[in-house]
Design a protein around this motif. Structure first.
Motif, short mmCIF file in Angstrom:
data_model
loop_
_atom_site.label_atom_id
_atom_site.label_comp_id
_atom_site.label_asym_id
_atom_site.label_seq_id
_atom_site.Cartn_x
_atom_site.Cartn_y
_atom_site.Cartn_z
N GLY A 160 0.96 -1.14 -0.02
CA GLY A 160 0.20 0.36 0.28
C GLY A 160 0.82 1.53 0.27
O GLY A 160 1.66 1.36 -0.24
N GLY A 161 0.54 2.03 0.04
CA GLY A 161 0.65 3.62 0.16
C GLY A 161 1.55 3.68 1.28
O GLY A 161 1.46 3.33 1.87
N ASP A 162 1.84 4.93 1.65
CA ASP A 162 2.84 5.64 2.73
C ASP A 162 1.53 6.27 4.31
O ASP A 162 0.99 6.56 2.97
N LEU A 163 2.74 5.55 5.21
CA LEU A 163 2.04 6.19 6.08
C LEU A 163 2.21 7.32 6.25
O LEU A 163 2.59 8.41 5.98
N ARG A 164 0.54 8.28 6.41
CA ARG A 164 0.89 9.64 6.79
C ARG A 164 1.90 9.98 8.37
O ARG A 164 1.34 9.39 9.09
N TRP A 165 2.93 10.59 8.00
CA TRP A 165 3.63 11.26 9.69
C TRP A 165 3.04 11.91 10.40
O TRP A 165 2.88 13.51 10.87
N GLU A 166 2.07 11.73 11.26
CA GLU A 166 1.03 12.14 11.84
C GLU A 166 0.40 10.97 13.25
O GLU A 166 1.03 10.11 12.80
N ILE A 167 0.17 10.98 14.54
CA ILE A 167 -0.10 10.82 14.65
C ILE A 167 -1.30 11.14 15.68
O ILE A 167 -2.32 12.98 16.18
N ASP A 168 -2.71 10.49 16.07
CA ASP A 168 -3.61 10.94 16.79
C ASP A 168 -4.00 11.95 18.05
O ASP A 168 -4.92 12.07 18.15
N ASP A 169 -3.14 11.76 18.48
CA ASP A 169 -3.33 12.00 20.41
C ASP A 169 -1.05 11.89 20.98
O ASP A 169 -0.85 10.42 20.60
N GLU A 170 -0.89 12.67 20.85
CA GLU A 170 0.31 13.46 21.28
C GLU A 170 0.71 12.97 23.04
O GLU A 170 1.93 12.63 23.08
N THR A 171 -0.29 11.79 23.48
CA THR A 171 -0.31 11.44 24.97
C THR A 171 0.17 10.00 24.41
O THR A 171 0.53 9.28 25.51
N ARG A 172 0.01 9.50 23.10
CA ARG A 172 0.47 8.22 22.74
C ARG A 172 1.24 7.88 23.25
O ARG A 172 2.29 8.21 23.38
N THR A 173 1.83 6.70 24.13
CA THR A 173 2.76 5.52 24.31
C THR A 173 3.92 5.51 22.83
O THR A 173 3.20 4.83 22.04
N SER A 389 9.16 16.61 30.56
CA SER A 389 10.13 16.34 30.56
C SER A 389 9.78 15.14 31.61
O SER A 389 10.49 14.30 31.35
N VAL A 390 9.01 14.56 31.84
CA VAL A 390 8.78 13.30 32.38
C VAL A 390 7.79 12.51 32.99
O VAL A 390 7.28 12.55 32.01
N MET A 391 8.71 11.14 32.06
CA MET A 391 7.85 10.55 31.60
C MET A 391 5.54 10.06 32.48
O MET A 391 5.77 11.17 32.89
N LYS A 392 5.52 9.06 31.37
CA LYS A 392 4.06 9.27 31.92
C LYS A 392 3.72 8.04 33.28
O LYS A 392 2.48 8.37 33.78
N GLY A 393 4.77 7.36 32.85
CA GLY A 393 4.43 6.73 34.05
C GLY A 393 5.18 5.37 33.26
O GLY A 393 6.03 5.10 32.89
N TYR A 394 5.13 4.61 34.76
CA TYR A 394 5.17 2.65 34.65
C TYR A 394 4.38 1.71 34.13
O TYR A 394 3.44 2.01 34.78
N TYR A 395 4.94 1.07 33.86
CA TYR A 395 3.62 0.45 32.42
C TYR A 395 3.27 -1.34 33.05
O TYR A 395 4.34 -1.62 34.12
N GLY A 396 2.33 -1.43 33.91
CA GLY A 396 1.53 -1.84 33.81
C GLY A 396 2.44 -2.11 35.62
O GLY A 396 2.04 -2.83 36.61
N ASP A 397 2.04 -0.76 36.00
CA ASP A 397 2.80 -0.28 37.54
C ASP A 397 2.04 0.95 38.09
O ASP A 397 2.81 1.84 38.68
N GLU A 398 1.38 0.80 38.03
CA GLU A 398 -0.07 2.65 39.25
C GLU A 398 0.55 2.72 40.81
O GLU A 398 1.29 3.29 41.05
N ASP A 399 0.93 1.15 41.32
CA ASP A 399 1.26 1.45 42.68
C ASP A 399 3.19 2.42 42.70
O ASP A 399 3.18 3.37 43.16
N GLY A 400 3.84 2.02 41.86
CA GLY A 400 5.30 2.19 41.58
C GLY A 400 5.54 3.35 41.10
O GLY A 400 6.41 4.64 41.41
N THR A 401 4.17 3.69 39.85
CA THR A 401 4.04 5.36 39.70
C THR A 401 3.49 6.23 40.43
O THR A 401 4.06 7.32 40.15
N ARG A 402 2.38 6.10 41.47
CA ARG A 402 1.72 6.95 42.91
C ARG A 402 2.72 7.26 43.91
O ARG A 402 3.40 8.34 43.70
N LYS A 403 3.76 6.41 43.82
CA LYS A 403 5.34 6.54 44.59
C LYS A 403 5.97 7.42 44.33
O LYS A 403 6.84 7.87 44.88
#
Length: 540
Positions: A160-173, A389-403
């Protein structure tokens, strides 16, 4: 997003580069080269193949590779396919790689043949992985016959054709980067498109990247996505020069051949450059961005003596790599070399794309807010950060992110002071501070004193058991070739620069220090060996 807002993504950097300079050399990897037009085409081919294989909408793709053109291409292709890039440290054990792939739920692993074979030979089980893809060697060739799908064959899946150089949500991982895991299981740090875009812009500004930039890849791309330099150099329309193994001879050869203008690395890279047999006065400007550990004033002075300039940054995996910079002031140029180097060794202030850097006390205010230490260069506290400039959080670790983000600020675990001029200085990791007879001793301060000795190349100081004082500082030292130093000479040298109680009580001379892939000294290994009374095999 509202109105005419467009989500931020570093993918735009490559699209823009093709619009402006399609025929400029973008990547040099050995004898192979890619123009920006060819770079973008390679990204599109991989992204379409990933899409055809079912990689999209947050599916993870693991890469186990050294600094290569293909690794750089992945930094654009995987997010272009709307997947998530998981770059894995090539020095990890098979069990550690197995854990990371399993924890992230990677659907595919792409890597160099020797690394993939080591996983297979170790009998690792990868329940979520459907495809194993072999990357070409530095000459672009593959093993024959291959045990895995070849990268070139995989690319033929795309349609297929080229993909667009864009994203729908800038908060995507965009990527998940795993911490070193020296104090437990590694954590998966999630980067967003927005954070990567802004961190790359910060790198462009502070490292001084531009169209003439020729950037040497001494820093692993798998480490914080190369401090986001994978995107920054492209954004500046510069040229990436790949380096698969960091050795002094290779670095100096490429610096001379390509007139390298920029490189990044930990203090060990600076030490390697300054003390190499090939070291010589530079014939072209070279900017070295240093991070990963505080550089000693002596190595800063040595690098300046070669004609290079130092940009000193500070950060963690959780902050996309660099978060702060020791922003030089014009009046510092009037200082003597030693004083100038001492100021440049500080961690400084937040970068232009980051919030301010704070040092806070261990107790909260009655209102539950963080309290800053006095700006006197003496009161020690924890360094904290917040913002894009700080991470979204730790993947699969809500407690670790909160602490880790208590009070709305990321807690680094690093201890430092705030100077009257508003610049932060790192004194130690909380776990590295030596508490001897009730006195806190900064191992970094002691290491810098040791490294000021002209015959010492590297040093690490850790706390070791002591019946009287609880613990005491011990130094592990690497000397220059041919140097004949005695323990008493090193201790006396430190005492000539610091209070006597801070000096190491013992010194062990070694051939090398254990390090991470990014050049950080593994103090935990040195410390654990001392406290468990196990011999540490670093001389053999």
């Amino acid at each position: 997003m509202t109105g005419l807002d467009v989500p931020l993504t570093p993918l735009r950097f490559l699209e823009r580069a093709v619009e402006i300079m399609p025929d400029k050399i973008a990547i040099i990897d050995g004898q192979r080269q890619w123009s920006y037009r060819e770079f973008a085409a390679a990204v599109q081919a991989l992204a379409k193949a990933l899409r055809a294989t079912g990689i999209s909408d947050g599916e993870r793709v693991a890469y186990l590779a050294s600094n290569s053109a293909e690794m750089l291409i992945a930094h654009y292709a995987v997010p272009l396919a709307r997947g998530v890039l998981v770059t894995v440290n090539t020095r990890l054990s098979a069990a550690e790689v197995e854990y990371i792939c399993g924890h992230s739920g990677a659907r595919m692993i792409v890597g160099e043949i020797e690394l993939l074979r080591s996983l297979r030979d170790a009998g690792c089980e990868f329940a979520t992985i459907d495809d194993w893809i072999e990357l070409p060697a530095v000459d672009g060739l593959f093993t024959v016959p291959s045990e895995f799908h070849s990268y070139d064959a995989f690319l033929t899946r795309g349609r297929g054709g080229d993909l667009r150089w864009e994203i729908d949500d800038e908060t995507r991982t965009l990527a998940i980067n795993y911490t070193s895991g020296t104090t437990g299981r590694p954590k998966g740090v999630m980067y967003s498109h927005r954070g990567a875009y802004l961190s790359a812009l910060g790198g462009i500004h502070h490292s001084g990247f531009g169209q003439e930039t020729k950037y040497l890849w001494t820093l692993p791309m798998f480490h914080c996505n190369g401090w986001c330099t994978t995107w920054a150099v492209t954004g500046a329309l510069g040229t990436h020069v790949c380096l698969r193994a960091v050795r002094a001879e290779s670095m100096w050869s490429l610096i001379d051949e390509h007139q390298i203008s920029h490189l990044n690395g930990a203090p060990t890279v600076l030490t390697m450059l300054a003390n190499a047999e090939q070291a010589h006065l530079l014939t072209a400007p070279l900017t070295i961005t240093n991070g990963g550990a505080p550089p000693s004033p002596s190595i800063i002075a040595a690098i300046r003596g070669l004609g290079a300039s130092i940009v000193h940054v500070y950060g963690l995996t959780e902050t996309y790599g660099p978060y702060s910079i020791c922003e030089p002031k014009p009046e510092w140029n009037e200082l003597d070399t030693e004083h100038h180097a001492e100021l440049m060794a500080r961690q400084g202030v937040g970068m232009i794309t980051a919030n301010r850097l704070r040092v806070v006390r261990p107790v909260l205010s009655p209102e539950g807010e963080l309290i800053d230490v006095a700006a006197d260069g003496a009161e020690m506290g924890e360094i904290v950060m917040c913002g894009n400039s700080v991470m979204k959080g730790y993947y699969g670790d809500e407690d670790g992110t909160r602490k880790a983000t208590e009070g709305g600020w990321f807690h680094s675990g690093d201890l430092g002071v705030m100077h009257p001029d508003g610049y932060v200085q790192l004194l130690d990791r909380a776990k590295d501070v030596v508490i001897s007879g009730g006195e806190n001793i900064s191992t970094i301060e002691v290491e810098h004193a040791i490294l000021s000795h002209p015959e010492i190349l590297e040093a690490a100081v850790v706390g070791v058991p002591d019946d009287k004082w609880g613990e005491r500082p011990k130094a592990f030292v690497v000397t220059a070739s041919g140097a004949q130093l005695h323990e008493t000479e090193v201790i006396a040298h430190v005492k000539s620069r610091l209070a006597s109680f801070k000096a190491p009580r013992s010194v062990e001379f070694v051939n090398e220090l254990p390090k991470t892939s990014t050049g950080k000294i593994r103090k935990n290994e040195l410390r654990d060996a001392e406290w468990s009374s196990r011999p540490l095999m670093i001389n053999g």
